[in-house]
Design a protein around this motif. Sequence first.
Motif, PDB file in Angstrom:
ATOM      1  N   ILE A  89     -29.124 -11.676  35.988  1.00  0.00           N
ATOM      2  CA  ILE A  89     -27.998 -12.120  36.813  1.00  0.00           C
ATOM      3  C   ILE A  89     -27.423 -13.383  36.182  1.00  0.00           C
ATOM      4  CG2 ILE A  89     -27.226 -12.814  39.114  1.00  0.00           C
ATOM      5  CD1 ILE A  89     -29.725 -11.499  40.279  1.00  0.00           C
TER       6      ILE A  89
ATOM      7  N   LYS B  64     -22.795  -4.545  36.173  1.00  0.00           N
ATOM      8  CA  LYS B  64     -21.726  -4.645  37.167  1.00  0.00           C
ATOM      9  C   LYS B  64     -21.175  -6.064  37.106  1.00  0.00           C
ATOM     10  CE  LYS B  64     -19.878  -2.593  40.981  1.00  0.00           C
ATOM     11  NZ  LYS B  64     -19.553  -1.169  41.185  1.00  0.00           N
ATOM     12  N   THR B  65     -19.872  -6.179  37.060  1.00  0.00           N
ATOM     13  CA  THR B  65     -19.201  -7.472  37.104  1.00  0.00           C
ATOM     14  C   THR B  65     -18.432  -7.551  38.411  1.00  0.00           C
ATOM     15  OG1 THR B  65     -18.940  -7.487  34.706  1.00  0.00           O
ATOM     16  CG2 THR B  65     -17.527  -8.973  35.956  1.00  0.00           C
ATOM     17  N   ARG B  66     -18.653  -8.643  39.142  1.00  0.00           N
ATOM     18  CA  ARG B  66     -17.945  -8.826  40.418  1.00  0.00           C
ATOM     19  C   ARG B  66     -17.228 -10.168  40.395  1.00  0.00           C
ATOM     20  NH1 ARG B  66     -23.121  -6.552  41.937  1.00  0.00           N
ATOM     21  NH2 ARG B  66     -22.852  -4.553  43.007  1.00  0.00           N
ATOM     22  N   ILE B  67     -15.985 -10.152  40.795  1.00  0.00           N
ATOM     23  CA  ILE B  67     -15.182 -11.369  40.819  1.00  0.00           C
ATOM     24  C   ILE B  67     -14.961 -11.740  42.275  1.00  0.00           C
ATOM     25  CG2 ILE B  67     -12.934 -12.349  40.196  1.00  0.00           C
ATOM     26  CD1 ILE B  67     -13.078 -10.354  37.762  1.00  0.00           C
ATOM     27  N   ALA B  68     -15.391 -12.958  42.611  1.00  0.00           N
ATOM     28  CA  ALA B  68     -15.463 -13.341  44.021  1.00  0.00           C
ATOM     29  C   ALA B  68     -14.953 -14.760  44.233  1.00  0.00           C
ATOM     30  CB  ALA B  68     -16.909 -13.243  44.511  1.00  0.00           C
TER      31      ALA B  68
ATOM     32  N   ALA C  40     -16.258 -17.209  41.435  1.00  0.00           N
ATOM     33  CA  ALA C  40     -17.522 -16.844  40.793  1.00  0.00           C
ATOM     34  C   ALA C  40     -17.376 -15.482  40.124  1.00  0.00           C
ATOM     35  CB  ALA C  40     -18.640 -16.774  41.833  1.00  0.00           C
TER      36      ALA C  40
ATOM     37  N   VAL D 266     -24.188 -15.938  36.820  1.00  0.00           N
ATOM     38  CA  VAL D 266     -23.033 -16.280  37.646  1.00  0.00           C
ATOM     39  C   VAL D 266     -22.304 -17.432  36.969  1.00  0.00           C
ATOM     40  CG1 VAL D 266     -22.202 -16.847  39.950  1.00  0.00           C
ATOM     41  CG2 VAL D 266     -24.413 -15.697  39.687  1.00  0.00           C
TER      42      VAL D 266
ATOM     43  N   ILE E 235     -19.920 -12.734  39.029  1.00  0.00           N
ATOM     44  CA  ILE E 235     -21.324 -12.333  39.149  1.00  0.00           C
ATOM     45  C   ILE E 235     -21.531 -11.152  38.209  1.00  0.00           C
ATOM     46  CG2 ILE E 235     -23.149 -11.559  40.718  1.00  0.00           C
ATOM     47  CD1 ILE E 235     -21.188 -12.525  43.046  1.00  0.00           C
TER      48      ILE E 235
ATOM     49  N   THR F 247     -24.298  -8.706  36.681  1.00  0.00           N
ATOM     50  CA  THR F 247     -25.660  -8.199  36.846  1.00  0.00           C
ATOM     51  C   THR F 247     -25.871  -7.082  35.842  1.00  0.00           C
ATOM     52  OG1 THR F 247     -25.385  -8.624  39.211  1.00  0.00           O
ATOM     53  CG2 THR F 247     -27.328  -7.400  38.550  1.00  0.00           C
TER      54      THR F 247
END
Lengths: 105, 105
Positions: free
Chosen positions: B57, B93-97, B14, B59, B16, B18
Motif C-alpha cells: 500500500i 488498484k489506484t484510487r484517487i480520493a 490522496a 499513499v 491510494i 494497492t
Amino acid sequence: MSPIAITPKPPYYAVIFTSLRSDGDNGYGDMATRMVQLASEQPGFIGIESAREGVGITVSYWRDLESIKLWKANAEHLVAQKLGHEQWYTSFKTRIAKVERDYGI
Amino acid sequence: MSPIAITPKPPYYAVIFTSLRSDGDNGYGDMATRMVQLASEQPGFIGIESAREGVGITVSYWRDLESIKLWKANAEHLVAQKLGHEQWYTSFKTRIAKVERDYGI
C-alpha cells in the motif's frame, strides 16, 4: 477477504489509518484481528487493505460518511481506540477521504 | 521523510495505490526508490506513506487533482507505469480520493 479490496464504482469513502506501533504486543494482535472482523460486520463496510512495514497502513472502504461515523462510535471499537491512543501507537493519523476515481488490473 | 506524512489542513488529495507483486525483483526496487524521489520533486506533492506485507500500500498526498494528473503524465513515471503493468504487478488498484477530514496524535 481479497488483499486488494473489491470496491464498487466510485464514489465511496476511504479511511486511511497510518500508525507507528509502540514496543511489545500488549494485546494488540488479538484486538487488530477482532476489529477487522467487527468492521466487516458493520453497515456500509465495503472492504479493507492492510500492511505494516515499519509504518502500518490500513485503508478501509465504506459506502458513505454515515457508515464511518457509526463505526467510529461502535462501543467495542471505542475501547480499541482508547487502548490504541494510550498504549499501542506512538503516533497515528486518520484521514477520511472520498474516492472519486479508480482504475487497475 | 517522515513515515507518517506531514499534511496540511484538508482538503487535499490522496492517491491510494494497492498492489500485489510478481516474483523476482526485475529492477523493481531501484525504480520504486526513483519514483518516490521523482514524485517528491513534482509540483503539488505533499508526502508519501508506504508499506508492503504481502499486499503493498502506497499513499501519496497531493495539493489538487491537477498535480496528480501531471504526475501521472510524467514521462519517466509513464515508463515505470508500463513496466509495472507488464512485469512487476500481478494486480493493482489506484484510487484517487479527496481527504475531507483528518486527526491523530
